[in-house]
Design a protein around this motif. Structure first.
Motif, PDB file in Angstrom:
ATOM      1  N   LEU A  30       0.824  -1.201   0.000  1.00 33.15           N
ATOM      2  CA  LEU A  30       0.000   0.000   0.000  1.00 33.15           C
ATOM      3  C   LEU A  30       0.863   1.258   0.000  1.00 33.15           C
ATOM      4  O   LEU A  30       1.990   1.264   0.533  1.00 33.15           O
ATOM      5  CB  LEU A  30      -0.912   0.012   1.239  1.00 33.15           C
ATOM      6  CG  LEU A  30      -1.892  -1.153   1.379  1.00 33.15           C
ATOM      7  CD1 LEU A  30      -2.720  -0.982   2.649  1.00 33.15           C
ATOM      8  CD2 LEU A  30      -2.785  -1.258   0.163  1.00 33.15           C
ATOM      9  N   LEU A  31       0.340   2.299  -0.598  1.00 25.26           N
ATOM     10  CA  LEU A  31       1.015   3.591  -0.570  1.00 25.26           C
ATOM     11  C   LEU A  31       0.912   4.198   0.818  1.00 25.26           C
ATOM     12  O   LEU A  31      -0.140   4.114   1.473  1.00 25.26           O
ATOM     13  CB  LEU A  31       0.381   4.534  -1.593  1.00 25.26           C
ATOM     14  CG  LEU A  31       0.574   4.175  -3.070  1.00 25.26           C
ATOM     15  CD1 LEU A  31      -0.323   5.040  -3.947  1.00 25.26           C
ATOM     16  CD2 LEU A  31       2.032   4.354  -3.474  1.00 25.26           C
ATOM     17  N   ARG A  32       2.000   4.831   1.272  1.00 25.19           N
ATOM     18  CA  ARG A  32       1.979   5.437   2.598  1.00 25.19           C
ATOM     19  C   ARG A  32       1.049   6.646   2.637  1.00 25.19           C
ATOM     20  O   ARG A  32       0.251   6.802   3.552  1.00 25.19           O
ATOM     21  CB  ARG A  32       3.403   5.839   3.000  1.00 25.19           C
ATOM     22  CG  ARG A  32       4.335   4.661   3.217  1.00 25.19           C
ATOM     23  CD  ARG A  32       5.726   5.133   3.586  1.00 25.19           C
ATOM     24  NE  ARG A  32       6.642   4.009   3.754  1.00 25.19           N
ATOM     25  CZ  ARG A  32       7.942   4.135   4.002  1.00 25.19           C
ATOM     26  NH1 ARG A  32       8.487   5.353   4.117  1.00 25.19           N
ATOM     27  NH2 ARG A  32       8.700   3.063   4.129  1.00 25.19           N
ATOM     28  N   THR A  33       1.183   7.513   1.651  1.00 28.01           N
ATOM     29  CA  THR A  33       0.359   8.726   1.584  1.00 28.01           C
ATOM     30  C   THR A  33      -0.216   8.824   0.177  1.00 28.01           C
ATOM     31  O   THR A  33       0.331   9.531  -0.672  1.00 28.01           O
ATOM     32  CB  THR A  33       1.170   9.972   1.931  1.00 28.01           C
ATOM     33  OG1 THR A  33       2.332  10.018   1.087  1.00 28.01           O
ATOM     34  CG2 THR A  33       1.598   9.957   3.382  1.00 28.01           C
ATOM     35  N   PRO A  34      -1.299   8.124  -0.120  1.00 27.62           N
ATOM     36  CA  PRO A  34      -1.814   8.119  -1.490  1.00 27.62           C
ATOM     37  C   PRO A  34      -2.256   9.486  -1.983  1.00 27.62           C
ATOM     38  O   PRO A  34      -2.087   9.792  -3.161  1.00 27.62           O
ATOM     39  CB  PRO A  34      -2.991   7.139  -1.406  1.00 27.62           C
ATOM     40  CG  PRO A  34      -3.379   7.109   0.030  1.00 27.62           C
ATOM     41  CD  PRO A  34      -2.108   7.312   0.793  1.00 27.62           C
ATOM     42  N   ARG A  35      -2.806  10.329  -1.107  1.00 23.92           N
ATOM     43  CA  ARG A  35      -3.246  11.644  -1.564  1.00 23.92           C
ATOM     44  C   ARG A  35      -2.059  12.476  -2.048  1.00 23.92           C
ATOM     45  O   ARG A  35      -2.121  13.096  -3.119  1.00 23.92           O
ATOM     46  CB  ARG A  35      -3.972  12.378  -0.438  1.00 23.92           C
ATOM     47  CG  ARG A  35      -4.556  13.730  -0.854  1.00 23.92           C
ATOM     48  CD  ARG A  35      -5.145  14.450   0.355  1.00 23.92           C
ATOM     49  NE  ARG A  35      -6.131  13.632   1.018  1.00 23.92           N
ATOM     50  CZ  ARG A  35      -7.413  13.590   0.663  1.00 23.92           C
ATOM     51  NH1 ARG A  35      -7.832  14.312  -0.368  1.00 23.92           N
ATOM     52  NH2 ARG A  35      -8.269  12.834   1.338  1.00 23.92           N
ATOM     53  N   GLU A  36      -0.971  12.484  -1.284  1.00 24.57           N
ATOM     54  CA  GLU A  36       0.207  13.241  -1.702  1.00 24.57           C
ATOM     55  C   GLU A  36       0.830  12.643  -2.961  1.00 24.57           C
ATOM     56  O   GLU A  36       1.322  13.370  -3.831  1.00 24.57           O
ATOM     57  CB  GLU A  36       1.237  13.282  -0.575  1.00 24.57           C
ATOM     58  CG  GLU A  36       0.872  14.198   0.579  1.00 24.57           C
ATOM     59  CD  GLU A  36      -0.194  13.598   1.496  1.00 24.57           C
ATOM     60  OE1 GLU A  36      -0.560  12.418   1.275  1.00 24.57           O
ATOM     61  OE2 GLU A  36      -0.645  14.293   2.424  1.00 24.57           O
ATOM     62  N   PHE A  37       0.790  11.319  -3.078  1.00 22.99           N
ATOM     63  CA  PHE A  37       1.345  10.665  -4.249  1.00 22.99           C
ATOM     64  C   PHE A  37       0.574  11.045  -5.504  1.00 22.99           C
ATOM     65  O   PHE A  37       1.159  11.401  -6.533  1.00 22.99           O
ATOM     66  CB  PHE A  37       1.330   9.147  -4.050  1.00 22.99           C
ATOM     67  CG  PHE A  37       1.692   8.369  -5.273  1.00 22.99           C
ATOM     68  CD1 PHE A  37       3.008   8.246  -5.690  1.00 22.99           C
ATOM     69  CD2 PHE A  37       0.702   7.758  -6.038  1.00 22.99           C
ATOM     70  CE1 PHE A  37       3.340   7.525  -6.827  1.00 22.99           C
ATOM     71  CE2 PHE A  37       1.027   7.043  -7.172  1.00 22.99           C
ATOM     72  CZ  PHE A  37       2.344   6.928  -7.566  1.00 22.99           C
ATOM     73  N   CYS A 140       4.982  -5.248  -7.868  1.00 21.93           N
ATOM     74  CA  CYS A 140       3.722  -4.711  -8.368  1.00 21.93           C
ATOM     75  C   CYS A 140       3.063  -3.918  -7.248  1.00 21.93           C
ATOM     76  O   CYS A 140       2.758  -4.452  -6.171  1.00 21.93           O
ATOM     77  CB  CYS A 140       2.807  -5.831  -8.839  1.00 21.93           C
ATOM     78  SG  CYS A 140       1.194  -5.277  -9.406  1.00 21.93           S
ATOM     79  N   GLY A 141       2.845  -2.627  -7.514  1.00 25.37           N
ATOM     80  CA  GLY A 141       2.265  -1.752  -6.508  1.00 25.37           C
ATOM     81  C   GLY A 141       0.803  -1.440  -6.758  1.00 25.37           C
ATOM     82  O   GLY A 141       0.094  -2.181  -7.437  1.00 25.37           O
ATOM     83  N   SER A 142       0.363  -0.320  -6.225  1.00 23.68           N
ATOM     84  CA  SER A 142      -1.047   0.056  -6.249  1.00 23.68           C
ATOM     85  C   SER A 142      -1.509   0.425  -7.648  1.00 23.68           C
ATOM     86  O   SER A 142      -0.725   0.841  -8.501  1.00 23.68           O
ATOM     87  CB  SER A 142      -1.296   1.224  -5.297  1.00 23.68           C
ATOM     88  OG  SER A 142      -0.975   0.881  -3.971  1.00 23.68           O
TER      89      SER A 142
END
Length: 240
Positions: A30-37, A140-142
């Motif tokens: 999972l992404l740590r901070t998806p909104r910032e990403f 493989c990521g999000s």
């Protein structure tokens, strides 16, 4: 493999799509901070509907490489999507195939129209992301979507309203008016010529007087004067 592109069979060939339930069972990091990403990727690429953005994250979840591209509508199979992703990954970052275990992660952001829920095309892109990441030595990521409703990370339920698929229109626009105007030197306007002639006239008694400039006489005019003098001298001699 031909010319650096894998065109042979794959163990995913019989199933070039991934359902949302299968994606959830993969256990992608999972992404740590998806909104910032998502905001960072959007500011970098300003994706419009139909644009796909692939990014590579280092072990600290920092973006170290990214690329955005469009795919022709007739290319809807996961195999075509995988080849497109793999080609752009090879352009922006070296592979990690020599590592014992992958340390970097490939993440996909797809800007599209429609609703935010999973679609068959999302399943084809999920298959492509997993296959391309494996062939490039990455994890493989999000998988994220950007729709009119906002952004969404499929499989973990995290979402937000901004940015959305229409946010690209709010980005900075550079126009030609920011460039200096081009004025040809040989075609200045009448007002410019009058302004320059007025600027050449000295104003006030303190203005220094310009030295007189003698007009330039052409070589033809000098020769004509000399010929006239010779004719006058010949006529005077004949008169004597």
């Amino acid at each position: 493999m031909i010319n650096g592109i894998d065109r042979g069979p794959s163990h995913y060939d019989g199933h070039r799509t991934i359902t949302l339930q299968e994606w959830e069972r993969l256990g992608v990091p999972l992404l740590r901070t998806p909104r910032e990403f998502v905001t960072e990727l959007h500011q970098r690429h300003l994706p419009q509907p139909g644009t796909t953005v692939v990014a590579v994250l280092d072990p600290e979840h920092r973006v170290v490489a990214s690329a955005s591209f469009g795919v022709r509508p007739q290319f809807s199979d996961g195999w075509d999507h995988r080849n497109a992703l793999l080609g752009h990954l090879r352009r922006v970052t070296p592979h990690d195939l020599k590592r014992i275990s992958p340390s970097r992660t490939a993440v996909l952001l797809r800007c599209r129209e429609g609703g935010p829920d999973w679609t068959e095309q999302d399943g084809a892109w999920m298959w492509a992301l997993r296959a391309a990441a494996e062939l490039h030595g990455l994890r493989c990521g999000s998988y994220l979507t950007l729709t009119p409703a906002g952004w969404r990370s499929l499989g973990d339920g995290r979402r937000g309203r901004n940015p959305h698929s229409g946010s690209w229109a709010l980005g900075p626009v550079h126009t030609i008016t920011e460039l200096p105007p081009r004025v040809p030197s040989d075609t200045e306007s009448e007002s410019e010529r009058s302004a320059s002639s007025l600027a050449a006239i000295p104003s006030g008694p303190s203005a220094p007087s310009e030295p007189p400039v003698a007009p330039v006489t052409s070589l033809e005019a000098i020769r004509a004067l000399e010929a006239a003098r010779d004719n006058r001298a010949i006529r005077r001699t004949a008169a004597r």
